[in-house]
Design a protein around this motif. Structure first.
Motif, PDB file in Angstrom:
ATOM      1  N   ILE A 127       8.395  -6.131   5.070  1.00 19.64           N
ATOM      2  CA  ILE A 127       9.136  -4.911   4.764  1.00 19.64           C
ATOM      3  C   ILE A 127       9.069  -4.765   3.253  1.00 19.64           C
ATOM      4  O   ILE A 127       9.501  -5.662   2.523  1.00 19.64           O
ATOM      5  CB  ILE A 127      10.591  -5.017   5.257  1.00 19.64           C
ATOM      6  CG1 ILE A 127      10.607  -5.265   6.766  1.00 19.64           C
ATOM      7  CG2 ILE A 127      11.376  -3.773   4.878  1.00 19.64           C
ATOM      8  CD1 ILE A 127      11.881  -5.870   7.278  1.00 19.64           C
ATOM      9  N   GLU A 128       8.493  -3.662   2.785  1.00 19.32           N
ATOM     10  CA  GLU A 128       8.279  -3.481   1.349  1.00 19.32           C
ATOM     11  C   GLU A 128       9.074  -2.305   0.803  1.00 19.32           C
ATOM     12  O   GLU A 128       9.260  -1.303   1.483  1.00 19.32           O
ATOM     13  CB  GLU A 128       6.801  -3.238   1.054  1.00 19.32           C
ATOM     14  CG  GLU A 128       5.922  -4.423   1.307  1.00 19.32           C
ATOM     15  CD  GLU A 128       4.497  -4.207   0.834  1.00 19.32           C
ATOM     16  OE1 GLU A 128       4.156  -3.077   0.409  1.00 19.32           O
ATOM     17  OE2 GLU A 128       3.720  -5.169   0.897  1.00 19.32           O
ATOM     18  N   LYS A 129       9.486  -2.474  -0.435  1.00 22.37           N
ATOM     19  CA  LYS A 129      10.123  -1.396  -1.192  1.00 22.37           C
ATOM     20  C   LYS A 129       9.282  -1.192  -2.446  1.00 22.37           C
ATOM     21  O   LYS A 129       9.154  -2.104  -3.265  1.00 22.37           O
ATOM     22  CB  LYS A 129      11.551  -1.787  -1.570  1.00 22.37           C
ATOM     23  CG  LYS A 129      12.250  -0.769  -2.444  1.00 22.37           C
ATOM     24  CD  LYS A 129      13.647  -1.250  -2.831  1.00 22.37           C
ATOM     25  CE  LYS A 129      14.351  -0.281  -3.735  1.00 22.37           C
ATOM     26  NZ  LYS A 129      15.694  -0.770  -4.105  1.00 22.37           N
ATOM     27  N   ARG A 130       8.703  -0.005  -2.569  1.00 20.56           N
ATOM     28  CA  ARG A 130       7.881   0.362  -3.724  1.00 20.56           C
ATOM     29  C   ARG A 130       8.453   1.633  -4.337  1.00 20.56           C
ATOM     30  O   ARG A 130       8.098   2.742  -3.918  1.00 20.56           O
ATOM     31  CB  ARG A 130       6.434   0.594  -3.324  1.00 20.56           C
ATOM     32  CG  ARG A 130       5.703  -0.651  -2.888  1.00 20.56           C
ATOM     33  CD  ARG A 130       4.245  -0.361  -2.568  1.00 20.56           C
ATOM     34  NE  ARG A 130       3.586  -1.553  -2.107  1.00 20.56           N
ATOM     35  CZ  ARG A 130       2.951  -2.407  -2.908  1.00 20.56           C
ATOM     36  NH1 ARG A 130       2.874  -2.182  -4.197  1.00 20.56           N
ATOM     37  NH2 ARG A 130       2.375  -3.489  -2.401  1.00 20.56           N
ATOM     38  N   PRO A 131       9.327   1.507  -5.341  1.00 12.12           N
ATOM     39  CA  PRO A 131       9.953   2.695  -5.925  1.00 12.12           C
ATOM     40  C   PRO A 131       8.972   3.735  -6.464  1.00 12.12           C
ATOM     41  O   PRO A 131       9.280   4.921  -6.469  1.00 12.12           O
ATOM     42  CB  PRO A 131      10.823   2.118  -7.044  1.00 12.12           C
ATOM     43  CG  PRO A 131      11.124   0.733  -6.599  1.00 12.12           C
ATOM     44  CD  PRO A 131       9.881   0.276  -5.882  1.00 12.12           C
ATOM     45  N   LYS A 132       7.796   3.317  -6.883  1.00  9.57           N
ATOM     46  CA  LYS A 132       6.822   4.289  -7.399  1.00  9.57           C
ATOM     47  C   LYS A 132       6.332   5.244  -6.313  1.00  9.57           C
ATOM     48  O   LYS A 132       5.808   6.312  -6.622  1.00  9.57           O
ATOM     49  CB  LYS A 132       5.636   3.578  -8.055  1.00  9.57           C
ATOM     50  CG  LYS A 132       6.008   2.946  -9.375  1.00  9.57           C
ATOM     51  CD  LYS A 132       4.799   2.413 -10.077  1.00  9.57           C
ATOM     52  CE  LYS A 132       5.211   1.866 -11.439  1.00  9.57           C
ATOM     53  NZ  LYS A 132       4.065   1.398 -12.208  1.00  9.57           N
ATOM     54  N   GLY A 142       2.221  -4.728   9.245  1.00  8.42           N
ATOM     55  CA  GLY A 142       1.939  -5.725  10.270  1.00  8.42           C
ATOM     56  C   GLY A 142       1.148  -6.898   9.731  1.00  8.42           C
ATOM     57  O   GLY A 142       0.678  -6.898   8.588  1.00  8.42           O
ATOM     58  N   MET A 143       0.964  -7.901  10.580  1.00 14.31           N
ATOM     59  CA  MET A 143       0.249  -9.114  10.207  1.00 14.31           C
ATOM     60  C   MET A 143      -1.184  -8.821   9.750  1.00 14.31           C
ATOM     61  O   MET A 143      -1.718  -9.494   8.880  1.00 14.31           O
ATOM     62  CB  MET A 143       0.212 -10.086  11.393  1.00 14.31           C
ATOM     63  CG  MET A 143      -0.463 -11.402  11.092  1.00 14.31           C
ATOM     64  SD  MET A 143      -0.640 -12.445  12.539  1.00 14.31           S
ATOM     65  CE  MET A 143       1.000 -13.119  12.671  1.00 14.31           C
ATOM     66  N   ASP A 144      -1.770  -7.775  10.317  1.00 15.12           N
ATOM     67  CA  ASP A 144      -3.154  -7.425   9.989  1.00 15.12           C
ATOM     68  C   ASP A 144      -3.276  -6.535   8.753  1.00 15.12           C
ATOM     69  O   ASP A 144      -4.373  -6.126   8.393  1.00 15.12           O
ATOM     70  CB  ASP A 144      -3.830  -6.754  11.182  1.00 15.12           C
ATOM     71  CG  ASP A 144      -3.097  -5.508  11.645  1.00 15.12           C
ATOM     72  OD1 ASP A 144      -2.055  -5.162  11.047  1.00 15.12           O
ATOM     73  OD2 ASP A 144      -3.558  -4.883  12.617  1.00 15.12           O
ATOM     74  N   GLY A 145      -2.156  -6.222   8.105  1.00 14.05           N
ATOM     75  CA  GLY A 145      -2.179  -5.409   6.895  1.00 14.05           C
ATOM     76  C   GLY A 145      -2.014  -3.917   7.110  1.00 14.05           C
ATOM     77  O   GLY A 145      -1.950  -3.158   6.155  1.00 14.05           O
ATOM     78  N   ARG A 146      -1.939  -3.500   8.378  1.00 10.86           N
ATOM     79  CA  ARG A 146      -1.742  -2.070   8.657  1.00 10.86           C
ATOM     80  C   ARG A 146      -0.305  -1.671   8.399  1.00 10.86           C
ATOM     81  O   ARG A 146       0.628  -2.406   8.713  1.00 10.86           O
ATOM     82  CB  ARG A 146      -2.086  -1.746  10.112  1.00 10.86           C
ATOM     83  CG  ARG A 146      -3.558  -1.755  10.403  1.00 10.86           C
ATOM     84  CD  ARG A 146      -3.833  -1.291  11.810  1.00 10.86           C
ATOM     85  NE  ARG A 146      -3.174  -2.208  12.740  1.00 10.86           N
ATOM     86  CZ  ARG A 146      -2.646  -1.838  13.902  1.00 10.86           C
ATOM     87  NH1 ARG A 146      -2.711  -0.597  14.300  1.00 10.86           N
ATOM     88  NH2 ARG A 146      -2.079  -2.723  14.682  1.00 10.86           N
TER      89      ARG A 146
END
Length: 110
Positions: A65-70, A82-86
């Motif tokens: 779970i990512e938070k990217r303010p930009k 997901g595990m596969d990068g999607r």
């Protein structure tokens, strides 16, 4: 950043706030209770905060779970990967983005 000494200020890193962590840990707790997840890790970097969940500590994360303010003004600052990068879901509302994980709890009954 203090160029003379190379020290970072606390605001140089992206982090989840208390309400965001509450939402994430609520989903995490339900998944642990269901036996799906067993461990988690957090990383707070310059441009992204990451909450990773694992089935076992020695594995690659099942989800991040990512938070990217930009990305706030573009597709949304929150994403589930997901595990596969999607990217499974991205958006402006963390609760809505986390719903993609809750769908994993719904299983047919035999």
């Amino acid at each position: 950043m203090n160029a003379a000494f190379g020290t970072s200020q606390p605001n140089d890193r992206v982090a989840f706030d208390r309400s965001e962590l509450g939402l994430i840990l609520s989903v995490y707790g339900r998944m642990v209770a269901a036996g799906e997840w067993r461990d988690y890790g957090m990383s707070f970097l310059r441009e992204v905060a990451v909450f990773s969940v694992f089935r076992r500590a020695a594995e690659h994360p099942l989800y991040s779970i990512e938070k990217r303010p930009k990305m706030r003004n573009a597709q949304g600052q929150y994403s589930v990967i997901g595990m596969d990068g999607r990217i499974l879901k991205r958006g402006h509302d963390l609760a809505n983005v986390l719903r993609v994980l809750e769908k994993k709890l719904i299983r047919p009954v035999d």
